[in-house]
Motif scaffolding. Structure first.
Motif, PDB file in Angstrom:
ATOM      1  N   ARG A  66      39.039  32.617  34.057  1.00 28.55           N
ATOM      2  CA  ARG A  66      39.356  31.799  34.791  1.00 28.55           C
ATOM      3  C   ARG A  66      38.998  29.766  34.362  1.00 28.55           C
ATOM      4  O   ARG A  66      37.637  29.597  34.051  1.00 28.55           O
ATOM      5  N   THR A  78      43.281  26.230  38.914  1.00 35.97           N
ATOM      6  CA  THR A  78      42.346  27.371  37.390  1.00 35.97           C
ATOM      7  C   THR A  78      43.577  28.234  37.476  1.00 35.97           C
ATOM      8  O   THR A  78      44.903  28.478  37.701  1.00 35.97           O
ATOM      9  N   LYS A  79      43.752  28.599  36.041  1.00 33.93           N
ATOM     10  CA  LYS A  79      44.802  28.762  35.623  1.00 33.93           C
ATOM     11  C   LYS A  79      44.027  30.348  35.123  1.00 33.93           C
ATOM     12  O   LYS A  79      42.853  30.422  33.820  1.00 33.93           O
ATOM     13  N   ILE A  80      44.342  31.727  35.241  1.00 37.47           N
ATOM     14  CA  ILE A  80      43.833  33.004  34.592  1.00 37.47           C
ATOM     15  C   ILE A  80      44.211  32.947  33.132  1.00 37.47           C
ATOM     16  O   ILE A  80      45.426  32.894  32.298  1.00 37.47           O
ATOM     17  N   VAL A  81      43.235  32.854  32.285  1.00 34.66           N
ATOM     18  CA  VAL A  81      43.548  32.770  30.241  1.00 34.66           C
ATOM     19  C   VAL A  81      42.815  34.101  29.846  1.00 34.66           C
ATOM     20  O   VAL A  81      41.794  34.470  30.024  1.00 34.66           O
ATOM     21  N   ILE A  82      44.007  35.093  29.435  1.00 37.97           N
ATOM     22  CA  ILE A  82      43.270  36.789  28.818  1.00 37.97           C
ATOM     23  C   ILE A  82      43.842  36.361  27.856  1.00 37.97           C
ATOM     24  O   ILE A  82      43.249  37.416  26.660  1.00 37.97           O
ATOM     25  N   SER A  83      44.530  35.671  26.755  1.00 43.71           N
ATOM     26  CA  SER A  83      44.587  35.333  25.739  1.00 43.71           C
ATOM     27  C   SER A  83      43.313  34.608  24.580  1.00 43.71           C
ATOM     28  O   SER A  83      42.558  33.868  25.625  1.00 43.71           O
ATOM     29  N   ASN A 100      51.033  25.748  45.621  1.00 44.46           N
ATOM     30  CA  ASN A 100      51.372  26.890  45.862  1.00 44.46           C
ATOM     31  C   ASN A 100      52.639  26.865  46.834  1.00 44.46           C
ATOM     32  O   ASN A 100      54.081  28.026  46.211  1.00 44.46           O
ATOM     33  N   GLU A 103      56.216  25.186  45.919  1.00 45.41           N
ATOM     34  CA  GLU A 103      56.487  26.124  44.321  1.00 45.41           C
ATOM     35  C   GLU A 103      56.821  27.070  44.042  1.00 45.41           C
ATOM     36  O   GLU A 103      58.929  27.760  44.143  1.00 45.41           O
ATOM     37  N   LEU A 104      56.791  28.137  45.332  1.00 48.55           N
ATOM     38  CA  LEU A 104      56.485  29.067  45.048  1.00 48.55           C
ATOM     39  C   LEU A 104      56.692  29.794  46.312  1.00 48.55           C
ATOM     40  O   LEU A 104      58.407  30.449  46.124  1.00 48.55           O
TER      41      LEU A 104
ATOM     42  N   ASN B  32      48.890  40.010  30.412  1.00 47.73           N
ATOM     43  CA  ASN B  32      47.826  39.417  31.467  1.00 47.73           C
ATOM     44  C   ASN B  32      49.839  39.228  32.813  1.00 47.73           C
ATOM     45  O   ASN B  32      50.856  39.536  32.045  1.00 47.73           O
ATOM     46  N   ASP B  87      51.338  35.951  28.698  1.00 47.35           N
ATOM     47  CA  ASP B  87      50.674  36.236  27.762  1.00 47.35           C
ATOM     48  C   ASP B  87      49.833  37.372  27.275  1.00 47.35           C
ATOM     49  O   ASP B  87      49.341  37.865  28.027  1.00 47.35           O
ATOM     50  N   GLY B 103      58.440  33.314  40.390  1.00 45.82           N
ATOM     51  CA  GLY B 103      57.343  32.912  41.580  1.00 45.82           C
ATOM     52  C   GLY B 103      56.131  33.953  42.030  1.00 45.82           C
ATOM     53  O   GLY B 103      54.702  33.673  41.421  1.00 45.82           O
ATOM     54  N   HIS B 106      53.653  34.375  39.280  1.00 47.35           N
ATOM     55  CA  HIS B 106      52.860  33.483  38.026  1.00 47.35           C
ATOM     56  C   HIS B 106      51.261  33.952  38.267  1.00 47.35           C
ATOM     57  O   HIS B 106      50.776  33.396  38.942  1.00 47.35           O
ATOM     58  N   TYR B 107      51.046  34.199  37.299  1.00 47.96           N
ATOM     59  CA  TYR B 107      49.642  35.458  37.018  1.00 47.96           C
ATOM     60  C   TYR B 107      48.583  34.467  36.668  1.00 47.96           C
ATOM     61  O   TYR B 107      47.127  35.165  36.752  1.00 47.96           O
ATOM     62  N   ARG B 108      48.747  33.269  36.360  1.00 52.60           N
ATOM     63  CA  ARG B 108      47.650  32.667  35.610  1.00 52.60           C
ATOM     64  C   ARG B 108      47.583  31.655  37.101  1.00 52.60           C
ATOM     65  O   ARG B 108      46.573  31.480  36.613  1.00 52.60           O
ATOM     66  N   ASP B 109      47.910  32.128  38.316  1.00 55.81           N
ATOM     67  CA  ASP B 109      47.480  31.438  39.255  1.00 55.81           C
ATOM     68  C   ASP B 109      46.435  32.739  40.198  1.00 55.81           C
ATOM     69  O   ASP B 109      47.504  33.393  40.172  1.00 55.81           O
ATOM     70  N   PRO B 110      45.535  31.494  40.180  1.00 59.60           N
ATOM     71  CA  PRO B 110      44.484  32.678  41.343  1.00 59.60           C
ATOM     72  C   PRO B 110      45.316  33.185  42.114  1.00 59.60           C
ATOM     73  O   PRO B 110      44.548  34.816  42.391  1.00 59.60           O
ATOM     74  N   LYS B 111      45.721  32.365  43.123  1.00 62.95           N
ATOM     75  CA  LYS B 111      46.205  33.211  44.306  1.00 62.95           C
ATOM     76  C   LYS B 111      47.204  33.753  44.267  1.00 62.95           C
ATOM     77  O   LYS B 111      47.302  34.946  45.089  1.00 62.95           O
ATOM     78  N   ILE B 112      48.077  33.718  43.176  1.00 61.73           N
ATOM     79  CA  ILE B 112      49.161  35.078  43.336  1.00 61.73           C
ATOM     80  C   ILE B 112      48.312  36.484  43.320  1.00 61.73           C
ATOM     81  O   ILE B 112      48.851  37.495  43.773  1.00 61.73           O
ATOM     82  N   VAL B 113      47.357  36.537  42.274  1.00 63.53           N
ATOM     83  CA  VAL B 113      46.712  37.613  41.303  1.00 63.53           C
ATOM     84  C   VAL B 113      45.924  37.893  43.053  1.00 63.53           C
ATOM     85  O   VAL B 113      46.552  39.789  43.260  1.00 63.53           O
TER      86      VAL B 113
END
Lengths: 743, 125
Positions: A66, A78-83, A100, A103-104, B32, B87, B103, B106-113
């Motif tokens: 993260r 925060t962005k989840i980075v796996i690369s 959020n 946008e969502l 991801n 990614d 929307g 959006h797997y980079r967003d912890p809230k979505i996860v």
């Protein structure tokens, strides 16, 4: 967690590279790189900061996936980075906006309290503005309960605003940080800002920064117009309503080169039709029109060195009202009572800012404007001429002391006004009043902001000014404190002093629309109006069953050391203008915002106003300000870009000027009954940039039950008075229109 | 019964023979993503020419691949998946591609996860 451990095991076995990217921030509509933002792997102490261009590069950590970016004044992300390596860009939004949800879920969160600001500031963006499609700035507040808008009288069609229980003249109305609706423009300022020109409004309750001067007492309304660099190439708006009002607005922006862009904003409105829905022989609204043209140029917006803007505005309006015969006929006889008014305003303005490329906490801004405004008006046999030439200059230098915990703003300002107001009653020329005032006020200010941690912000400001008309220097101290108890609740407290010089006739132009004698003896010696204001605010977010409720509560108290009071109670045939001390206003306001179901938002508000002026007979509630006021707004938007908006306004009893000394047949009750009005509007947005709307003001067709005009049969008698307009005169008013933008 | 056995043997032989011939490689990598919609997009993007198998699991984030290394490189598969907005272990998706995703993806967003995790939990109950 299972996924995380598997992932970490897998990743741990492989070699790691770099993750790099750019961090930007959105301020207004503009994305700018954020230098000095912190970038780190959540749960570790591995971190870095962005460089001058907002770029970062960080070693891929095996301990966390993260990546978190934060910057003061912006919501962290925060962005989840796996690369193992690659690019991750971040775009941070200013604090208080909900990235959020907007946008969502597509939720329109169009008017929110700015959680960052130490003052209680509401941001109103163009989405919110489109909920009330007609017409100019005064109507823009119809979906906002903090500001009330009502007709000043039954003749001129002028709308008054009220904030914290006090008239709009006690608020500082700025157009792009330049004082706008003041002096002769006090009564027309709001109608001179066409709604479709407006990009956003910042509404601050209570005293605002000393940087903006000493005049604001109840609050500050700053209006930002569409900007040349991001406005559509062409933006069109047309509007028409049942009452015959027609309006067209055109905004066109163009970019000459990377550094230069320009914009033309043009407005034309016209009401050619006379209506008399309550059959009192008087036009419900004046006829006539307005032309309003602005041109702006922006220079050098590449984030370094000097950047600036210049612009000019020209406005002309013509109105005609009063008895229907006066409005309709070419040459009405002298016995017909009429109202006519012409206004002209010219303005040039500019701003310059210097960006210190190697020190981003330091900045210098200069603001200047010059204006000429005149207004000629006739009310029956009364003539008014107001004229103003003014200029304004302000400078703002910002820097830090040591570190960003200590910031300051300082600068010099000067404001000059040459204002003359002349009132002549034509057959009785002895009844005249003439007020001339040349006032130059140089001043200096210093404002210190202490921000020891993200929870606490303290702002203390002091300014000293010298008024050349009163030949007197005066100090304006102001302070605001904001404390975040936790991430969901914020407390604010503030207070200080405000001072202004009243322009007696234009600020009470409704007194001209009577047959009563105007007694100016009490104001022959001009003294400044001085008031102290203090306020408390509490913003709270509450989560119940996964739904978020936003609750705001605030209370403000204003005390006048000196105020120009206009008394209409004492003598039914005379209106007294007086300087009085001890007037006071208490305002309590609560508002609740929540989402009932997905995309259906509700806003409920209640306001208590104990606003008392010290009249000749002592402290009494201000005319036409209701003690109790409630508001509800429901808005629903669909994924397919339909928007439905419904607003209910409830007004408690309003005090009317005493009429018990009049002959029994023309008496009016002391208070108006409480009443409800409702507005509805439907918008539909199409993909090609077209948005159409259809709505109705006062959909229940409520009309004021008692006459808004006393003795309307004898307009030349000294008891004739049009200041009893406490509710809608026109009734239901259906309107439709469209917006079109070509990107 | 005998017939069936013969056919099965034959089929197995043919399959393994085929595999040897086209030199299919089995590998796995992390991509991801969060949901069933992601699964469809990722698998479709990974199945470029030369890829015989692409199976992605939203729980483990692992994409199982079989591909013909004479026809396609692992990097090319990575790039194709990244171009669809996801990614991978070796390549990050561009912001444009990522923003084009629905929307809920959006797997980079912890809230979505988190939302997807709680959804799965409530389904299990």
């Amino acid at each position: 967690m299972k996924f995380l451990s598997i992932l970490l095991c897998l990743i741990a076995q492989i070699a790691f590279g770099q993750i790099s990217g750019t961090v930007k921030g959105i301020e207004g509509n503009q994305e700018t790189p954020l230098p000095g933002a912190s970038v780190f792997w959540e749960g570790t102490d591995i971190g870095t900061t962005t460089d001058a261009k907002g770029k970062y590069s960080i070693e891929r950590s095996p301990k966390s996936n993260r990546l978190k970016v934060s910057f003061i004044g912006f919501s962290s992300q925060t962005k989840i980075v796996i690369s193992r390596k690659g690019t991750m860009n971040f775009t941070l939004k200013e604090d208080g906006q909900k990235l959020n949800e907007v946008e969502l879920i597509g939720r329109v969160d169009a008017s929110t309290v700015d959680l960052k600001s130490p003052e209680l500031t509401y941001k109103i963006d163009s989405k919110e503005l489109r909920k009330a499609a007609c017409c100019n700035l005064s109507e823009s507040f119809e979906t906002n309960a903090s500001v009330d808008v009502s007709f000043a009288d039954a003749v001129t069609g002028t709308k008054h605003i009220e904030m914290l229980g006090l008239a709009g003249r006690y608020a500082l109305i700025q157009r792009e940080n330049i004082p706008f609706a003041r002096g002769i423009n006090a009564s027309t300022g709001f109608t001179y800002i066409p709604g479709p020109f407006v990009e956003s409004i910042q509404l601050t309750k209570g005293l605002s920064s000393v940087m903006n001067g000493y005049e604001s007492i109840t609050g500050q309304i700053n209006v930002e117009f569409l900007k040349p660099e991001n406005a559509p190439k062409l933006f069109l708006n047309v509007f028409g309503n049942e009452g015959g009002r027609m309006e067209g607005n055109v905004v066109s922006a163009f970019t000459l080169n990377e550094k230069t862009s320009s914009e033309i904003l043009a407005h034309y409105s016209n009401t050619p039709i006379v209506n008399d829905h309550n059959s009192d022989g008087f036009a419900d609204m004046p006829i006539g029109g307005e032309i309003n043209i602005s041109n702006k140029w922006h220079f050098g917006r590449d984030g370094k060195g000097w950047e600036g803007q210049i612009g000019a505005t020209a406005i002309r309006d013509i109105k005609k009202g009063g008895q229907v015969d006066f409005v309709k006929e070419q040459n009405p006889s002298d016995s017909v009572w009429g109202y006519s008014s012409t206004g002209r305003r010219f303005e040039v303005f500019g701003k310059a800012g210097y960006v210190f490329a190697n020190n981003l906490n330091r900045s210098l801004g200069l603001i200047f404007s010059a204006n000429y405004h005149d207004r000629e008006a006739t009310f029956g046999s009364r003539n008014y001429l107001g004229e103003q030439s003014g200029f304004y200059f302000n400078s703002i230098f910002q820097d830090i002391i040591g570190n960003t915990n200590h910031r300051f703003k300082t600068g010099l300002s000067v404001q000059g006004d040459d204002i003359s107001e002349v009132y002549i009653s034509s057959p009785l020329s002895s009844l005249a009043f003439n007020s001339n005032r040349t006032e130059i006020v140089p001043g200096a200010y210093f404002e210190y902001t202490y921000n020891p941690n993200p929870k606490l912000t303290m702002v203390a400001g002091l300014r000293g000014d010298y008024n050349s008309f009163f030949k007197k220097a005066f100090l304006t101290p102001r302070a605001n404190v904001k404390y975040d108890i936790n991430e969901n609740s914020t407390l604010r407290i503030g207070g200080g002093r405000g001072q202004r010089t009243a322009n007696p006739i234009i600020e009470h132009i409704h007194a001209m629309a009577t047959g009563r004698l105007l007694n100016f003896n009490g104001i022959s010696n001009i003294t400044p109006e001085v008031a102290w204001n203090s306020g408390l605010g509490w913003s709270q977010k509450i989560n119940i069953l996964g739904k978020e409720f936003q609750f705001n509560l605030d209370g403000f108290y204003t005390y006048f050391e000196n105020q120009l009071v206009v008394d209409s109670d004492f003598d039914p045939s005379t209106i007294y203008f007086l300087y009085r001390s001890d007037s006071r206003s208490l305002s309590l306001f609560s508002q609740l915002d929540f989402e009932i179901i997905k995309n259906l938002d509700m806003r409920l508000a209640y306001k208590f106003l104990k606003s008392e002026e010290n009249y000749l007979e002592g402290l009494r509630q201000v005319y036409l300000v209701p003690k109790n006021r409630a508001f509800a707004n429901l808005s629903y938007s669909t994924e397919s870009k339909w928007k439905f908006d419904f607003t209910l306004n409830w007004f408690g009893e309003k005090r009317l000027p005493d009429s018990d000394q009049h002959a029994a047949n023309i008496q009016i009750p002391d208070v108006s009954p409480s009443f409800v009005t409702a507005n509805v509007q439907v918008n539909k947005e199409f993909k090609n940039g077209l948005e159409v709307f259809l709505g109705s003001d006062n959909v229940f067709n409520f009309q004021q039950t008692s006459s808004p005009i006393i003795n309307s049969q004898n307009p030349y008698s000294n008891t004739f008075d049009t200041n009893y307009a406490w509710g809608p005169i026109f009734g239901r008013n259906i309107y439709l229109g469209l917006y079109y933008s070509l990107k | 019964m005998k017939n069936i056995k013969t056919i099965a043997l034959l089929a197995m032989f043919t399959l393994s023979f085929g595999q040897l011939k086209s030199q299919d490689l089995d590998t796995s990598m992390i991509v991801n993503g969060v949901c069933g919609m992601c699964e469809r997009v990722i698998e479709k993007a990974a199945k470029i020419e030369g890829v015989s198998k692409a199976e992605w699991d939203s729980e483990t984030k692992i994409l199982l691949l079989s591909y013909d290394s004479t026809k396609v490189s692992l990097m090319k598969i990575n790039k194709s998946v990244a171009a669809s907005g996801y990614d991978t272990e070796y390549v990050t998706a561009s912001d444009e591609a990522y923003n084009k995703l629905h929307g809920c993806c959006h797997y980079r967003d912890p809230k979505i996860v988190k939302d997807h995790e709680s959804e799965k939990k409530s389904k299990k109950k």
